[in-house]
Enzyme design. Structure first.
Site, PDB file in Angstrom:
ATOM      1  N   LYS A  10      14.466   1.911  43.202  1.00 60.90           N
ATOM      2  CA  LYS A  10      15.514   2.851  43.640  1.00 60.90           C
ATOM      3  C   LYS A  10      16.907   2.330  43.302  1.00 60.90           C
ATOM      4  O   LYS A  10      17.701   3.019  42.667  1.00 60.90           O
ATOM      5  CB  LYS A  10      15.438   3.098  45.158  1.00 60.90           C
ATOM      6  CG  LYS A  10      14.126   3.675  45.637  1.00 60.90           C
ATOM      7  CD  LYS A  10      14.146   3.927  47.142  1.00 60.90           C
ATOM      8  CE  LYS A  10      14.408   2.704  47.989  1.00 60.90           C
ATOM      9  NZ  LYS A  10      13.317   1.728  48.046  1.00 60.90           N
ATOM     10  N   ARG A  33       7.627  -4.756  55.338  1.00 65.93           N
ATOM     11  CA  ARG A  33       8.355  -3.613  54.753  1.00 65.93           C
ATOM     12  C   ARG A  33       7.374  -2.589  54.171  1.00 65.93           C
ATOM     13  O   ARG A  33       7.568  -1.387  54.310  1.00 65.93           O
ATOM     14  CB  ARG A  33       9.319  -4.113  53.666  1.00 65.93           C
ATOM     15  CG  ARG A  33      10.555  -4.785  54.257  1.00 65.93           C
ATOM     16  CD  ARG A  33      11.221  -5.712  53.276  1.00 65.93           C
ATOM     17  NE  ARG A  33      11.805  -5.024  52.147  1.00 65.93           N
ATOM     18  CZ  ARG A  33      12.160  -5.634  51.009  1.00 65.93           C
ATOM     19  NH1 ARG A  33      11.956  -6.924  50.858  1.00 65.93           N
ATOM     20  NH2 ARG A  33      12.703  -4.954  50.040  1.00 65.93           N
ATOM     21  N   ARG A  42      16.795 -13.111  48.184  1.00 68.76           N
ATOM     22  CA  ARG A  42      17.189 -12.205  49.268  1.00 68.76           C
ATOM     23  C   ARG A  42      16.370 -12.505  50.521  1.00 68.76           C
ATOM     24  O   ARG A  42      15.158 -12.727  50.430  1.00 68.76           O
ATOM     25  CB  ARG A  42      16.964 -10.751  48.810  1.00 68.76           C
ATOM     26  CG  ARG A  42      18.104  -9.848  49.210  1.00 68.76           C
ATOM     27  CD  ARG A  42      17.961  -8.511  48.573  1.00 68.76           C
ATOM     28  NE  ARG A  42      17.110  -7.621  49.355  1.00 68.76           N
ATOM     29  CZ  ARG A  42      16.948  -6.338  49.082  1.00 68.76           C
ATOM     30  NH1 ARG A  42      17.569  -5.795  48.062  1.00 68.76           N
ATOM     31  NH2 ARG A  42      16.165  -5.597  49.830  1.00 68.76           N
ATOM     32  N   ARG A  47      14.530   6.997  55.799  1.00 63.44           N
ATOM     33  CA  ARG A  47      13.384   6.088  55.835  1.00 63.44           C
ATOM     34  C   ARG A  47      12.363   6.478  56.881  1.00 63.44           C
ATOM     35  O   ARG A  47      11.350   5.801  57.043  1.00 63.44           O
ATOM     36  CB  ARG A  47      13.875   4.683  56.095  1.00 63.44           C
ATOM     37  CG  ARG A  47      14.205   4.021  54.743  1.00 63.44           C
ATOM     38  CD  ARG A  47      14.373   2.647  54.914  1.00 63.44           C
ATOM     39  NE  ARG A  47      14.021   1.658  54.001  1.00 63.44           N
ATOM     40  CZ  ARG A  47      14.769   1.253  52.991  1.00 63.44           C
ATOM     41  NH1 ARG A  47      15.836   1.884  52.623  1.00 63.44           N
ATOM     42  NH2 ARG A  47      14.412   0.203  52.307  1.00 63.44           N
ATOM     43  N   ARG A  53      12.060 -10.951  42.379  1.00 63.18           N
ATOM     44  CA  ARG A  53      13.430 -10.943  42.894  1.00 63.18           C
ATOM     45  C   ARG A  53      13.634 -12.077  43.896  1.00 63.18           C
ATOM     46  O   ARG A  53      14.717 -12.642  43.981  1.00 63.18           O
ATOM     47  CB  ARG A  53      13.748  -9.592  43.550  1.00 63.18           C
ATOM     48  CG  ARG A  53      15.206  -9.489  43.941  1.00 63.18           C
ATOM     49  CD  ARG A  53      15.620  -8.104  44.324  1.00 63.18           C
ATOM     50  NE  ARG A  53      14.951  -7.667  45.552  1.00 63.18           N
ATOM     51  CZ  ARG A  53      15.020  -6.442  46.040  1.00 63.18           C
ATOM     52  NH1 ARG A  53      15.730  -5.522  45.412  1.00 63.18           N
ATOM     53  NH2 ARG A  53      14.401  -6.120  47.155  1.00 63.18           N
TER      54      ARG A  53
HETATM   55  P1  B4P Z   1      14.481  -1.991  43.820  1.00 58.90           P
HETATM   56  O1  B4P Z   1      13.323  -1.171  44.204  1.00 58.90           O
HETATM   57  O2  B4P Z   1      15.542  -1.355  42.991  1.00 58.90           O
HETATM   58  O3  B4P Z   1      14.937  -2.584  45.209  1.00 58.90           O
HETATM   59  P2  B4P Z   1      15.802  -1.950  46.360  1.00 58.90           P
HETATM   60  O4  B4P Z   1      16.529  -0.735  45.986  1.00 58.90           O
HETATM   61  O5  B4P Z   1      16.610  -3.080  46.789  1.00 58.90           O
HETATM   62  O6  B4P Z   1      14.785  -1.421  47.467  1.00 58.90           O
HETATM   63  P3  B4P Z   1      14.442  -1.964  48.876  1.00 58.90           P
HETATM   64  O7  B4P Z   1      13.694  -0.846  49.537  1.00 58.90           O
HETATM   65  O8  B4P Z   1      13.710  -3.241  48.699  1.00 58.90           O
HETATM   66  O9  B4P Z   1      15.784  -2.355  49.662  1.00 58.90           O
HETATM   67  P4  B4P Z   1      16.947  -1.602  50.456  1.00 58.90           P
HETATM   68  O10 B4P Z   1      18.177  -2.262  49.998  1.00 58.90           O
HETATM   69  O11 B4P Z   1      16.898  -0.120  50.371  1.00 58.90           O
HETATM   70  O12 B4P Z   1      14.102  -3.269  42.962  1.00 58.90           O
HETATM   71  C1  B4P Z   1      13.215  -4.283  43.374  1.00 58.90           C
HETATM   72  C2  B4P Z   1      12.985  -5.303  42.243  1.00 58.90           C
HETATM   73  O13 B4P Z   1      12.239  -4.712  41.196  1.00 58.90           O
HETATM   74  C3  B4P Z   1      14.251  -5.830  41.579  1.00 58.90           C
HETATM   75  O14 B4P Z   1      14.119  -7.208  41.381  1.00 58.90           O
HETATM   76  C4  B4P Z   1      14.315  -5.115  40.237  1.00 58.90           C
HETATM   77  O15 B4P Z   1      14.958  -5.872  39.240  1.00 58.90           O
HETATM   78  C5  B4P Z   1      12.845  -4.931  39.908  1.00 58.90           C
HETATM   79  N1  B4P Z   1      12.594  -3.753  39.081  1.00 58.90           N
HETATM   80  C6  B4P Z   1      13.078  -2.498  39.287  1.00 58.90           C
HETATM   81  N2  B4P Z   1      12.620  -1.666  38.327  1.00 58.90           N
HETATM   82  C7  B4P Z   1      11.816  -2.410  37.486  1.00 58.90           C
HETATM   83  C8  B4P Z   1      11.022  -2.125  36.306  1.00 58.90           C
HETATM   84  N3  B4P Z   1      10.973  -0.898  35.771  1.00 58.90           N
HETATM   85  N4  B4P Z   1      10.318  -3.122  35.753  1.00 58.90           N
HETATM   86  C9  B4P Z   1      10.352  -4.363  36.273  1.00 58.90           C
HETATM   87  N5  B4P Z   1      11.084  -4.712  37.377  1.00 58.90           N
HETATM   88  C10 B4P Z   1      11.799  -3.742  37.979  1.00 58.90           C
HETATM   89  O16 B4P Z   1      16.647  -1.970  52.008  1.00 58.90           O
HETATM   90  C11 B4P Z   1      16.650  -3.290  52.509  1.00 58.90           C
HETATM   91  C12 B4P Z   1      16.585  -3.304  54.055  1.00 58.90           C
HETATM   92  O17 B4P Z   1      17.775  -2.657  54.621  1.00 58.90           O
HETATM   93  C13 B4P Z   1      15.435  -2.539  54.714  1.00 58.90           C
HETATM   94  O18 B4P Z   1      14.226  -3.301  54.774  1.00 58.90           O
HETATM   95  C14 B4P Z   1      16.028  -2.255  56.137  1.00 58.90           C
HETATM   96  O19 B4P Z   1      15.971  -3.366  56.983  1.00 58.90           O
HETATM   97  C15 B4P Z   1      17.489  -1.950  55.835  1.00 58.90           C
HETATM   98  N6  B4P Z   1      17.722  -0.514  55.627  1.00 58.90           N
HETATM   99  C16 B4P Z   1      18.140   0.068  54.452  1.00 58.90           C
HETATM  100  N7  B4P Z   1      18.239   1.407  54.599  1.00 58.90           N
HETATM  101  C17 B4P Z   1      17.859   1.676  55.883  1.00 58.90           C
HETATM  102  C18 B4P Z   1      17.719   2.869  56.636  1.00 58.90           C
HETATM  103  N8  B4P Z   1      17.962   4.070  56.100  1.00 58.90           N
HETATM  104  N9  B4P Z   1      17.306   2.784  57.933  1.00 58.90           N
HETATM  105  C19 B4P Z   1      17.048   1.616  58.506  1.00 58.90           C
HETATM  106  N10 B4P Z   1      17.144   0.437  57.845  1.00 58.90           N
HETATM  107  C20 B4P Z   1      17.539   0.454  56.556  1.00 58.90           C
END
Ligand code: B4P
Length: 186
Positions: A13, A144, A133, A88, A127
Site C-alpha cells: 500500500k 498484525r 521498524r 482498518r 523490511r
Molecule cells: P507496504 O505494504 O507498502 O507497507 P505499509 O504500507 O507500511 O503497510 P503496513 O500495513 O505494514 O503499515 P501501516 O503503516 O499502514 O510494504 C511492505 C514491504 O514490502 C516494504 O519493505 C516494501 O519495500 C516491500 N514491497 C512492497 N511492494 C513490493 C513488491 N512489489 N515486491 C517486493 N517488495 C515489495 O501501519 C502500521 C501500524 O500503524 C499498524 O499496525 C497500526 O498499529 C497503526 N495504524 C495505521 N493505520 C491505522 C488505523 N487506521 N487504525 C489503527 N491503527 C492504525
C-alpha cells in the site's frame, strides 16, 4: 480521484501510494506515517500510540479518526487523495463514509491489493532487516496479520456493497503492479 488503498500489512500500500500520488497529482495520506511521525516527535498522541503500534495492535478508533479529520480539513484534499492504512475495521469504514459524505468528498474507488501470505511474510522480514521498524519483528507481524484477517478483511465487503471495490493482484515487480493499478482505475 478519491481512492482508498486496502490490503494486508506488506501488501505494498505505502509503496504503491507513493508512486501513484505523483501520477495522479493528489496527496498521499497514510495513517501509519502520521502515527509514526507523532511517535518520532514524542507528541502526546505519539506517546500513547508507541507501544500499541510496536506490538502490532491497532491504535484506538477515536485517536485515528480525530487525526484524519484534522488532515481532511486541509485544502489540498479537494482535488482528490489516496488514503492508505484507513479504514482498518468496519467501525472505521462507517466513520470514514460519514465524514466524507459530510464533506462532499465520497470515495470513488477502493483498491484492494491481493497478496499471498508467504509473500507478505517475506517482504516484512526484508523490511525488518533493511529499516528495523519496531513492528516488523516476527511476533508483531503475526499479530498484525491476525488482526488483518479478523478486523480489516471484512472492510473489503463494505466497499463491494458500495460498488466502489476494485481488486488488483499485488505480486510481481513494483512497476508492474503500478501499471495494473492505473489500468484498474481507468
Ligand atoms: P507496504 O505494504 O507498502 O507497507 P505499509 O504500507 O507500511 O503497510 P503496513 O500495513 O505494514 O503499515 P501501516 O503503516 O499502514 O510494504 C511492505 C514491504 O514490502 C516494504 O519493505 C516494501 O519495500 C516491500 N514491497 C512492497 N511492494 C513490493 C513488491 N512489489 N515486491 C517486493 N517488495 C515489495 O501501519 C502500521 C501500524 O500503524 C499498524 O499496525 C497500526 O498499529 C497503526 N495504524 C495505521 N493505520 C491505522 C488505523 N487506521 N487504525 C489503527 N491503527 C492504525
Amino acid at each position: 480521484m478519491r481512492i482508498v488503498l486496502l490490503g494486508a500489512p506488506g501488501s505494498g500500500k505505502g509503496t504503491q501510494a507513493t508512486l501513484l500520488k505523483n501520477r495522479l497529482n493528489v496527496p498521499h495520506i497514510s495513517t501509519g506515517e502520521i502515527l509514526r511521525a507523532a511517535v518520532a516527535a514524542g507528541t502526546p498522541l505519539g506517546i500513547q500510540a508507541k507501544a500499541v503500534m510496536a506490538s502490532g495492535a491497532l491504535v484506538s478508533d477515536e485517536i485515528v479518526l480525530g487525526m484524519l479529520e484534522d488532515r481532511f480539513r486541509q485544502d489540498d484534499v479537494h482535488g482528490g487523495f489516496i488514503l492508505d492504512g484507513y479504514p482498518r475495521n468496519l467501525a472505521q469504514a462507517r466513520a470514514l463514509d460519514q465524514l466524507l459524505s459530510r464533506m462532499g468528498l465520497p470515495v470513488d474507488k477502493a483498491l484492494q491489493l491481493d497478496v499471498a501470505e508467504q509473500t507478505l511474510l517475506d517482504r516484512l522480514a526484508g523490511r525488518a532487516q533493511a529499516e528495523g521498524r519496531a513492528d516488523d519483528n516476527p511476533q508483531s507481524v503475526a499479530h498484525r496479520l491476525h488482526i488483518y484477517q479478523e478486523q480489516t478483511a471484512p472492510v473489503i465487503d463494505f466497499y463491494q456493497h458500495s460498488g466502489t471495490l476494485v481488486r488488483v493482484p499485488g505480486e510481481g515487480s513494483v512497476d508492474q503492479i503500478l501499471e495494473r493499478i492505473i489500468a484498474a482505475l481507468g
